[in-house]
Design a protein around this motif. Structure first.
Motif: not given
Ligand code: MN
Ligand code: MN
Length: 319
Positions: A37-45
């Protein structure tokens, strides 16, 4: 809710494209559905116009922006080179890498999962992982993964396209409920529409990647146009911007691939002091450009030819 300290972020490269953003979102969701449950998406820009369209079309929120990797636990998708990763990637804890580019220069002090395969999109590998784990992606995940495959392979026309891209796309298509040819055409329209009106700095930076090639630092950017005339009148202005960027980043060369999706070739616009390398790789440069028929892929057709041209060559002393 998990605390931020326990969060693991899935993130793609800087100047993110659709594959980088959507592979991160879908892989985080797969991990969630497998119990992490602790995995989250992100973006680098900032996301580009095509990615904004894809996320909106499938009702998927824009993921969190990361600007520094120091101290974070990360899964990397769609990149594995320091020059393309978040700042301070050397101070992050990289747990996994899912990739379809060449192996880069990351220093990894312990054994980790690295899945690197020459397919057309990272999304193909992420889609495959859903099926490997018997997790059926929902419409939104199937949609953004399929869109990423279509985006990275230019509707299966790029020479990077593999059999696996077709196989995974065919499994995603009924779940996503989109018409592949129609959707690929829409993505292509969005990608090429922005080009004529974009500022020169945006043209260079939106899909810019830095590479260490044969001891040189090079920047290679790519824009896609519907036909060769679309960007021709902007060339002097764009070359000026390329020179400024080259100076600002201290690069040997900056190359812009102006990829003609109609003719399926790229005009390489070049600036720098190692024209000898460009000419050895691609032929004579005229008016700061060399046209390469059939060239559509930076990773498969441009970077390897520059590597070859530089292999064994003595560094030149430029005056
Ligand atoms: Mn990418
Ligand atoms: Mn990709």
């Amino acid at each position: 809710m998990q605390s931020t300290e326990n969060a693991v972020y899935v993130v793609g490269h800087r100047n993110p494209d659709t594959d980088s953003v959507c592979s991160a979102i879908a892989y985080a969701q797969l991990k969630n559905r497998l119990g992490a449950a602790n995995v989250r998406p992100a973006r680098a820009g900032e996301i580009n116009a095509e990615t904004a369209f894809v996320l909106q079309h499938f009702g998927v929120p824009v993921p969190e922006l990361l600007t520094d990797a120091a101290g974070l636990e990360l899964v990397l998708v769609d990149h594995n080179e320091t020059g393309q990763a978040l700042p301070h990637i050397d101070r992050a804890h990289v747990l996994e890498i899912w990739e379809h580019h060449r192996l880069g220069d990351l220093h990894l002090p312990e054994p980790i999962v690295i899945h690197c395969e020459p397919v057309g999109a990272t999304a193909t590998l992420i889609g495959e992982q859903f099926f490997v784990h018997d997790v059926v992606p929902d419409r939104a995940m199937a949609g953004i993964l399929l869109a990423s495959i279509l985006s990275d392979t230019v509707g299966f026309r790029s020479p990077t396209t593999s059999e696996k891209d077709h196989v995974v796309a065919a499994r995603l298509q009924p779940l996503a409920g989109i018409d592949i040819d129609g959707f690929a055409g829409e993505l292509r329209r969005i990608r090429t529409a922005g080009v004529e009106h974009a500022g020169a700095a945006d043209l260079i930076r939106q899909d810019f990647k830095a590479f260490r090639i044969g001891g040189l630092q090079m920047g290679i950017a790519q824009v896609e146009v519907a036909n060769a005339a679309a960007l021709a009148h902007r060339k002097p202005e764009v070359l000026r911007e390329m020179r400024a960027l080259r100076d600002a980043l201290g690069l040997s060369e900056v190359v812009l691939m102006v990829t003609d999706l109609g003719a399926e070739g790229s005009d390489l616009w070049v600036t720098g002091d190692r024209r000898d390398v460009i000419e050895k790789a691609f032929g004579p440069v005229t008016d700061d450009a060399v046209y390469v028929p059939g060239c559509m892929s930076r990773k498969k057709q441009v970077v390897p030819r520059l590597e070859e041209a530089l292999a064994g060559a003595e560094p030149e002393h430029s005056s």
